[in-house]
Design a protein around this motif. Structure first.
Motif, PDB file in Angstrom:
ATOM      1  N   SER A 175      -8.893  24.401  17.767  1.00 31.97           N
ATOM      2  CA  SER A 175      -8.167  23.198  17.358  1.00 31.97           C
ATOM      3  C   SER A 175      -8.576  22.679  15.982  1.00 31.97           C
ATOM      4  CB  SER A 175      -8.362  22.088  18.404  1.00 31.97           C
ATOM      5  OG  SER A 175      -9.731  21.769  18.554  1.00 31.97           O
ATOM      6  N   ASN A 176      -9.719  23.131  15.473  1.00 27.80           N
ATOM      7  CA  ASN A 176     -10.180  22.703  14.145  1.00 27.80           C
ATOM      8  C   ASN A 176     -10.105  23.816  13.110  1.00 27.80           C
ATOM      9  OD1 ASN A 176     -11.274  19.834  14.477  1.00 27.80           O
ATOM     10  ND2 ASN A 176     -12.284  20.899  16.156  1.00 27.80           N
ATOM     11  N   ASN A 177      -9.268  24.805  13.381  1.00 27.04           N
ATOM     12  CA  ASN A 177      -9.148  25.961  12.476  1.00 27.04           C
ATOM     13  C   ASN A 177      -7.696  26.112  12.015  1.00 27.04           C
ATOM     14  OD1 ASN A 177     -11.051  27.108  15.108  1.00 27.04           O
ATOM     15  ND2 ASN A 177     -11.991  26.838  13.101  1.00 27.04           N
ATOM     16  N   PRO A 178      -7.236  25.217  11.123  1.00 33.07           N
ATOM     17  CA  PRO A 178      -5.822  25.181  10.730  1.00 33.07           C
ATOM     18  C   PRO A 178      -5.363  26.387   9.916  1.00 33.07           C
ATOM     19  CG  PRO A 178      -7.117  23.716   9.337  1.00 33.07           C
ATOM     20  CD  PRO A 178      -8.019  24.169  10.428  1.00 33.07           C
ATOM     21  N   ASP A 194      -5.092  27.830  23.642  1.00 35.86           N
ATOM     22  CA  ASP A 194      -4.267  26.758  23.076  1.00 35.86           C
ATOM     23  C   ASP A 194      -4.170  26.957  21.566  1.00 35.86           C
ATOM     24  OD1 ASP A 194      -3.076  24.430  22.176  1.00 35.86           O
ATOM     25  OD2 ASP A 194      -4.182  23.135  23.553  1.00 35.86           O
ATOM     26  N   VAL A 195      -2.958  27.233  21.080  1.00 33.43           N
ATOM     27  CA  VAL A 195      -2.754  27.475  19.647  1.00 33.43           C
ATOM     28  C   VAL A 195      -1.919  26.364  19.013  1.00 33.43           C
ATOM     29  CG1 VAL A 195      -3.015  29.965  19.885  1.00 33.43           C
ATOM     30  CG2 VAL A 195      -0.735  28.929  20.120  1.00 33.43           C
ATOM     31  N   THR A 196      -1.904  25.212  19.647  1.00 28.26           N
ATOM     32  CA  THR A 196      -1.107  24.080  19.179  1.00 28.26           C
ATOM     33  C   THR A 196      -1.467  23.668  17.746  1.00 28.26           C
ATOM     34  OG1 THR A 196      -1.029  23.253  21.461  1.00 28.26           O
ATOM     35  CG2 THR A 196      -0.408  21.724  19.719  1.00 28.26           C
ATOM     36  N   LYS A 197      -2.743  23.770  17.399  1.00 23.33           N
ATOM     37  CA  LYS A 197      -3.221  23.312  16.087  1.00 23.33           C
ATOM     38  C   LYS A 197      -3.384  24.459  15.083  1.00 23.33           C
ATOM     39  CE  LYS A 197      -3.686  19.045  17.497  1.00 23.33           C
ATOM     40  NZ  LYS A 197      -4.995  18.412  17.629  1.00 23.33           N
ATOM     41  N   ASN A 198      -2.711  25.575  15.346  1.00 25.04           N
ATOM     42  CA  ASN A 198      -2.838  26.748  14.463  1.00 25.04           C
ATOM     43  C   ASN A 198      -1.463  27.163  13.917  1.00 25.04           C
ATOM     44  OD1 ASN A 198      -4.886  27.596  17.130  1.00 25.04           O
ATOM     45  ND2 ASN A 198      -5.751  27.132  15.129  1.00 25.04           N
ATOM     46  N   GLN A 211      -2.830  32.670  29.580  1.00 33.15           N
ATOM     47  CA  GLN A 211      -1.812  31.670  29.288  1.00 33.15           C
ATOM     48  C   GLN A 211      -1.946  31.194  27.847  1.00 33.15           C
ATOM     49  OE1 GLN A 211      -2.211  28.058  31.538  1.00 33.15           O
ATOM     50  NE2 GLN A 211      -0.233  27.230  30.860  1.00 33.15           N
ATOM     51  N   ILE A 212      -0.873  31.303  27.082  1.00 35.10           N
ATOM     52  CA  ILE A 212      -0.861  30.799  25.714  1.00 35.10           C
ATOM     53  C   ILE A 212      -0.150  29.453  25.701  1.00 35.10           C
ATOM     54  CG2 ILE A 212      -0.039  31.186  23.357  1.00 35.10           C
ATOM     55  CD1 ILE A 212      -0.373  34.158  23.835  1.00 35.10           C
ATOM     56  N   ILE A 213      -0.849  28.423  25.203  1.00 39.16           N
ATOM     57  CA  ILE A 213      -0.322  27.061  25.216  1.00 39.16           C
ATOM     58  C   ILE A 213       0.092  26.656  23.804  1.00 39.16           C
ATOM     59  CG2 ILE A 213      -0.891  24.636  25.680  1.00 39.16           C
ATOM     60  CD1 ILE A 213      -2.953  25.686  27.704  1.00 39.16           C
ATOM     61  N   GLY A 214       1.289  26.057  23.712  1.00 41.16           N
ATOM     62  CA  GLY A 214       1.770  25.559  22.433  1.00 41.16           C
ATOM     63  C   GLY A 214       2.797  26.481  21.812  1.00 41.16           C
ATOM     64  N   PRO A 215       3.712  25.911  21.021  1.00 41.86           N
ATOM     65  CA  PRO A 215       4.706  26.722  20.334  1.00 41.86           C
ATOM     66  C   PRO A 215       4.049  27.532  19.204  1.00 41.86           C
ATOM     67  CG  PRO A 215       4.835  24.457  19.583  1.00 41.86           C
ATOM     68  CD  PRO A 215       3.850  24.476  20.703  1.00 41.86           C
ATOM     69  N   THR A 216       4.539  28.738  18.994  1.00 44.52           N
ATOM     70  CA  THR A 216       3.999  29.569  17.917  1.00 44.52           C
ATOM     71  C   THR A 216       5.045  30.602  17.496  1.00 44.52           C
ATOM     72  OG1 THR A 216       2.225  31.073  17.250  1.00 44.52           O
ATOM     73  CG2 THR A 216       2.929  31.197  19.540  1.00 44.52           C
ATOM     74  N   ASN A 217       5.029  30.927  16.215  1.00 42.58           N
ATOM     75  CA  ASN A 217       5.895  31.980  15.693  1.00 42.58           C
ATOM     76  C   ASN A 217       5.146  33.308  15.550  1.00 42.58           C
ATOM     77  OD1 ASN A 217       8.207  30.309  15.334  1.00 42.58           O
ATOM     78  ND2 ASN A 217       7.291  29.468  13.460  1.00 42.58           N
ATOM     79  N   ALA A 218       3.914  33.313  16.027  1.00 42.65           N
ATOM     80  CA  ALA A 218       3.082  34.514  15.888  1.00 42.65           C
ATOM     81  C   ALA A 218       3.589  35.644  16.778  1.00 42.65           C
ATOM     82  CB  ALA A 218       1.637  34.192  16.249  1.00 42.65           C
ATOM     83  N   GLN A 219       3.371  36.861  16.318  1.00 45.89           N
ATOM     84  CA  GLN A 219       3.626  38.037  17.155  1.00 45.89           C
ATOM     85  C   GLN A 219       2.551  38.089  18.227  1.00 45.89           C
ATOM     86  OE1 GLN A 219       3.769  41.749  15.031  1.00 45.89           O
ATOM     87  NE2 GLN A 219       3.448  42.968  16.884  1.00 45.89           N
ATOM     88  N   ILE A 220       2.947  38.252  19.478  1.00 43.95           N
ATOM     89  CA  ILE A 220       1.993  38.243  20.610  1.00 43.95           C
ATOM     90  C   ILE A 220       1.958  39.613  21.268  1.00 43.95           C
ATOM     91  CG2 ILE A 220       1.382  37.195  22.803  1.00 43.95           C
ATOM     92  CD1 ILE A 220       2.892  34.676  21.908  1.00 43.95           C
TER      93      ILE A 220
END
Length: 227
Positions: A175-178, A194-198, A211-220
């Motif tokens: 969460s502290n690694n933008p 949780d990738v909410t803050k990335n 479980q991946i939490i939060g919206p992301t455009n990353a390839q998973i």
């Protein structure tokens, strides 16, 4: 007189032996203990543990050369009990690879908090390692085959890539690694991420069922756990 003469001779011989032993230690310099490979841009690539002992303190300089990169890749370094790199102020890159999972390594902790310029950390097959203290400027972290259950990435604002494989990691707080662009965690005990803050994430690897939490455009990509 003969007895006195023998005593004097014995004392002289003992003194000579002591002087020789002391002089041997005096003439062992950092250049004898640590090797900087000029073909690798003067990377510290070899340590003579017979001369340093298993509790190693790496100096800031070897001869007139400043240590700025450390690359130790050999099961031989499993003989290291502790490794102090706090004096290496110019360190930018650190790698230790012991290969093989049963090397008998005793190294339990690595502290990079004094290495303000360190950006790259690569630690592999160091099975006894339980704790790593990171510096704030680190951009790339790779941990494989360690015994680390938790990591503190809170102050690593510049971290771009975090990779952890084959170990008992139980949770990961990013969460502290933008500036994170890549997270790869495989064969661990992590159940949720949780990738909410990335917002800059481009690539994620996690174990199947994580479980991946939060919206992301990353390839998973999902890793099939090793049997």
């Amino acid at each position: 007189m003969d007895r006195m003469h023998l005593k004097i001779e014995a004392s002289i011989i003992a003194c000579v032996i002591m002087i020789l032993l002391c002089s041997c230690n005096l003439f062992v310099t950092d250049k004898d203990k640590f090797y900087l490979d000029k073909d690798l841009n003067y990377t510290l690539s070899r340590i003579d543990i017979k001369k340093t002992g298993p509790d190693i303190v790496i100096p800031e300089k070897v001869g007139d050369r400043t240590v700025w990169r450390i690359y130790l890749a050999d099961p031989y370094y499993s003989k290291i009990d502790s490794l102090d790199i706090s004096n290496v102020k110019e360190l930018e890159s650190f790698t230790i690879k012991l290969f093989g999972m049963n090397t008998g390594t005793k190294l339990k902790k690595l502290d990079f908090s004094k290495n303000k310029k360190l950006k790259y950390i690569d630690i592999s097959k160091t099975t006894s390692l339980k704790k790593v203290i990171f510096n704030n400027k680190c951009e790339y972290i790779y941990l494989k085959g360690t015994s680390i259950k938790s990591v503190n990435l809170k102050n690593l604002k510049e971290l771009e890539s975090f990779i952890y494989r084959d170990g008992p990691l139980e949770e990961l707080d990013t969460s502290n690694n933008p500036n994170l662009e890549s997270i790869k965690i495989a064969d661990t005990n992590i159940k949720r991420l949780d990738v909410t803050k990335n917002p800059k994430l481009k690539y994620i690897i996690v174990d199947e069922g994580t479980q991946i939490i939060g919206p992301t455009n990353a390839q998973i990509e999902y890793n099939k756990r090793a049997e």
